[in-house]
Design a protein around this motif. Structure first.
Motif, PDB file in Angstrom:
ATOM      1  N   ALA B   9       0.845  -1.196   0.000  1.00 20.61           N
ATOM      2  CA  ALA B   9       0.000   0.000   0.000  1.00 20.61           C
ATOM      3  C   ALA B   9       0.882   1.249   0.000  1.00 20.61           C
ATOM      4  O   ALA B   9       2.057   1.193   0.379  1.00 20.61           O
ATOM      5  N   ASN B  10       0.294   2.346  -0.424  1.00 18.01           N
ATOM      6  CA  ASN B  10       0.994   3.648  -0.414  1.00 18.01           C
ATOM      7  C   ASN B  10       2.324   3.616  -1.159  1.00 18.01           C
ATOM      8  O   ASN B  10       3.312   4.151  -0.700  1.00 18.01           O
ATOM      9  N   GLY B  41      -5.775   3.346  -2.436  1.00 14.76           N
ATOM     10  CA  GLY B  41      -5.169   2.564  -1.367  1.00 14.76           C
ATOM     11  C   GLY B  41      -5.807   1.191  -1.272  1.00 14.76           C
ATOM     12  O   GLY B  41      -6.546   0.784  -2.159  1.00 14.76           O
ATOM     13  N   GLN B  51       0.624  -7.277   4.774  1.00 20.09           N
ATOM     14  CA  GLN B  51       0.514  -5.926   4.231  1.00 20.09           C
ATOM     15  C   GLN B  51       1.774  -5.131   4.485  1.00 20.09           C
ATOM     16  O   GLN B  51       2.325  -5.152   5.575  1.00 20.09           O
ATOM     17  N   ASP B  53       3.295  -1.303   4.230  1.00 19.96           N
ATOM     18  CA  ASP B  53       3.070   0.116   3.978  1.00 19.96           C
ATOM     19  C   ASP B  53       4.338   0.691   3.352  1.00 19.96           C
ATOM     20  O   ASP B  53       5.380   0.791   4.004  1.00 19.96           O
ATOM     21  N   ASN B 437       3.871  -4.602   8.768  1.00 23.06           N
ATOM     22  CA  ASN B 437       2.741  -4.284   9.625  1.00 23.06           C
ATOM     23  C   ASN B 437       1.659  -5.325   9.375  1.00 23.06           C
ATOM     24  O   ASN B 437       0.654  -5.101   8.727  1.00 23.06           O
TER      25      ASN B 437
END
Lengths: 325, 449
Positions: B9-10, B41, B51, B53, B437
């Motif tokens: 993500a991001n 996102g 996940q 980030d 994370n």
């Protein structure tokens, strides 16, 4: 001064300490350094002409001559210089022994370094070899010729011979002629003589000139007659005969005709012209014996004599640096 | 066993294949790219997906390096396939093509098979062999290039050795054209470069180094281009390095010759003056050129005339480098520094990231027919996550290659590989703690704070 005075009485008390730990190339020297080395060498010239030639400036110090390439005059010159200054001198020619066993240059030097010499004088066929060694050993390294790169003590002795013959270096027109491409002597002479204010010309066929030579701060000629016209000094370089196979020049007889120095061509230089050659000479290839052996014009024997004095100056100066350390 | 699914993500997605450089997210599952979300996102993911980030770091296709040397088989103390693969993974390189100049040479289908089996066992990055163009790399008789291709070689080349005999080269190109097999050749006039250790120049002249003119490259290149035109073969010009060669390349391409050109990251990063006081890590084949050549190469890369950038990874142990310059082995290791060195062109000259990344991902993948090199649903999940800004000083001793001869030793670069994935498997990760994370915000049964 009387003949019975101790030889050391002539030597100045505080010897100029060498500006660098190693003597690898002339680019490491400033004009003042060169002048100081030449002045010191002058005192050794007088000493060398006396019966008692021995000093103790290098007493207790060990000098190793490490010559990977065959040499008669440079090696004996450094050997005599070291011995006259009182050093223990060891000559090594590792061409045959250790190289055949696969030992590398650095291995050999590190092995010798472990025997705690003070100065390592090295000659090697590859450019940069002395510089490489200087990074791997703890003693001082003197470059006695690395490939086609530099031969700085030769430049010093050439400068000494010229300064004694002309009383100065500044403004002298020096024509360096022949195989500049493969000549470490030419590279060192160009650097040192231009540093001291001489006007250097390089003369030779384009196949024997390095690329970019016109940016060395010299004049370049591809015609011997034009190149030596009005010169104060004509220095002939050795044509290495193995270069013939490389088709760099067509034949020895053509080379002598176009690029060899004889009386007739020499007449184009200034009347007081002096002739030099770093040796060994190919008589009848780059220089006519008639010119080479004429003591009125030839400085070639002086160069050999000055070689010992110039190298004594280098070694004494390095020892002064070591003593101060 | 398929690796655990992973979601990024991001990220800043950089995908030269589609021309997209912007924010987004990506999910890899079952070894493939399962989803690419541009600009958006991630939400409502199942809890068993890891996940990550990315915090704005670049997520790009893993690098494809067409020119890597190892010492396996035959010179394992230099580098093994495993040590090279580890270095590649740490550098974000997910596919490497190993050169055939090993001992024995990769000039036989059984050696191709050996390399592929070893690579499968190592299970890090994809390893593809380049087959020898001629038997024993001797430049005389064509090797079994059809059989080697069936066994899995991706192109043929004689590596550093030029194929001198034009008749051999012509037949090779003609035969390869029938197989639609790419032929790589390093152009250098063998007589001009014989014995040379540097590029002919004022610098080499002063240093007393035996040198060859840069034009030696163009002389051979012109022959190769003419033969490629004659035969219709696909030619890969191996490491163009001289400005003088670029006009020839442009002319041939304009005339419709099927030619691709690589250049090495070294020639984009250094010039001959980096050799300095005979520093042998900067002794390369082809030798480093003038600064004008380097600038022209960068322009040619950005203009698309040079298609592909390679690391030219060439391990040489200390005993082969700790020699006088002209006696030292050429080459520099480069797998771990390829990406940050390339990024230097982005940081220093504002070169578009997409153009730079294309030359190490999509372009080389296409050249050898790989499905990798793109951020596309269904493509292999070969990915690199890289923080573009992180400054670092390269310390050759800390590189993972067995040989430490890096021309980038001491160089200040920017760009840190955070994670490398091959077929969805994490094969390298800088700081697992910082990135994992695993706790999804919507996780219902998680411990409460």
């Amino acid at each position: 001064m009387t003949a019975t005075a101790p030889a050391s009485a002539q030597i100045p008390a505080g010897i100029f300490p060498f500006p660098q730990r190693h003597f690898l190339c002339v680019a490491d020297l400033e004009p003042g350094d060169v002048a100081a080395l030449l002045d010191l060498a002058e005192t050794f010239v007088d000493l060398n002409r006396q019966r008692a030639k021995k000093l103790d400036l290098l007493k207790g110090r060990t000098l190793i001559n490490l010559f990977f390439e065959a040499s008669t005059r440079t090696q004996s010159s450094f050997e005599l210089a070291g011995k006259r200054l009182g050093a223990d001198v060891v000559n090594m020619s590792p061409r045959a022994s250790s190289i055949a066993k696969g030992e590398t240059l650095v291995d050999t030097a590190v092995t010798l370094n472990a025997m705690q010499p003070d100065i390592l004088v090295v000659r090697h066929g590859a450019s940069g070899a002395a510089s490489l060694l200087s990074q791997k050993v703890s003693c001082s390294v003197v470059n006695a010729g690395d490939g086609q790169h530099e031969h700085p003590s030769q430049a010093l002795l050439d400068a000494l011979s010229l300064r004694r013959a002309f009383g100065r270096l500044e403004g002298l027109a020096v024509a360096i002629c022949g195989d500049v491409l493969h000549s470490r002597v030419a590279r060192s002479d160009v650097g040192l003589l231009t540093l001291m204010g001489a006007r250097v010309r390089l003369v030779g066929p384009p196949t024997l000139m390095p690329v970019g030579v016109e940016r060395w701060g010299v004049e370049v000629f591809h015609d011997l007659r034009a190149g030596i016209a009005g010169a104060d000094v004509v220095m002939m370089l050795r044509l290495q005969l193995e270069r013939m196979q490389g088709a760099l020049v067509p034949s020895m007889r053509e080379y002598f005709r176009l690029w060899g120095l004889d009386r007739e061509k020499l007449a184009l230089a200034r009347p007081h012209v002096r002739v030099m050659h770093p040796g060994p000479m190919n008589r009848g290839v780059e220089i006519d014996s008639d010119v080479a052996d004429d003591l009125a014009v030839s400085l070639i024997q002086d160069q050999v004599e000055m070689g010992v004095a110039a190298r004594m100056a280098v070694l004494a100066s390095m020892a002064a640096r070591l003593d101060n350390a | 066993m398929a690796p655990r699914a992973i979601a990024f993500a991001n990220a800043r997605l950089v995908d030269p294949a589609s021309g997209y450089d912007g924010p987004g997210a990506l999910i890899a599952s079952g070894g493939r790219i399962a989803e690419v979300r541009r600009g958006r996102g991630l939400a409502d993911l199942s809890a068993d997906i890891r996940q990550v980030d990315c915090a704005g770091a670049m997520l790009a296709p893993g690098l494809v390096d067409l020119r890597v040397k190892t010492g396996e088989p035959g010179a394992e103390p230099k580098e093994t396939l495993k040590s090279a693969a580890r270095a590649a993974a740490a550098g974000g390189v997910t596919s490497i093509v190993v050169q055939p100049d090993t001992d024995p040479a990769i000039d036989d289908p059984s050696v191709v098979d050996f390399i592929l089996r070893r690579a499968r066992d190592i299970e890090l990055v994809h390893v593809y062999p380049a087959g020898a163009a001629t038997k024993g790399l001797a430049g005389k008789a064509m090797a079994e290039i059809g059989l080697m291709r069936e066994a899995g070689c991706v192109y043929v080349t004689d590596a550093d050795r030029p194929i001198v005999d034009s008749k051999v080269m012509r037949r090779l190109l003609a035969y390869a054209a029938g197989l639609d097999l790419l032929v790589a050749h390093r152009p250098a006039d063998p007589w001009l470069v014989d014995g040379a250790a540097a590029t002919e120049s004022e610098f080499a002249g002063r240093m007393g180094l035996p040198a060859a003119p840069a034009i030696a490259e163009r002389i051979m290149l012109e022959r190769d281009l003419a033969l490629a035109e004659l035969t219709g073969a696909r030619l890969l010009v191996d490491q163009v390095s001289a400005a003088a060669s670029l006009a020839s390349l442009a002319r041939a391409r304009a005339a419709g010759v099927k030619v691709l050109a690589t250049c090495s990251i070294n020639h984009l990063s250094f010039n001959e003056l980096d050799i300095g006081d005979y520093r042998t890590f900067w002794k390369l084949t082809p030798p480093l050129r003038a600064e004008d050549d380097r600038q022209a190469l960068i322009e040619a890369l950005l203009a698309g005339l040079v298609d592909i950038v390679v690391s030219a990874h060439a391990p040489a142990p200390a005993e082969d480098k700790r020699l006088p310059f002209e006696e030292a082995a050429p080459g520099s290791v480069g797998l771990e520094t390829l990406l940050p060195a390339l990024l230097a062109l982005h940081h220093d000259r504002a070169a578009p990231l997409l153009d730079l990344m294309r030359a190490v991902t999509f372009a080389p993948a296409q050249a050898i027919g790989l499905k990798a090199g793109r951020l596309d649903v269904g493509a292999p999940a070969d990915l690199v996550l890289c923080n573009l800004a992180t400054p670092r000083i390269i310390d050759a001793e800390k590189l993972l290659s067995k040989s430490k001869n890096s021309a980038f030793d001491g160089r200040r670069l920017q760009g840190e590989v955070l994670m490398t994935l091959v077929d969805g498997r994490v094969v390298f990760e800088t700081r697992p703690d910082a990135l994992s994370n695993t706790q999804s915000p919507a996780h219902p049964g998680g411990p409460t704070g």
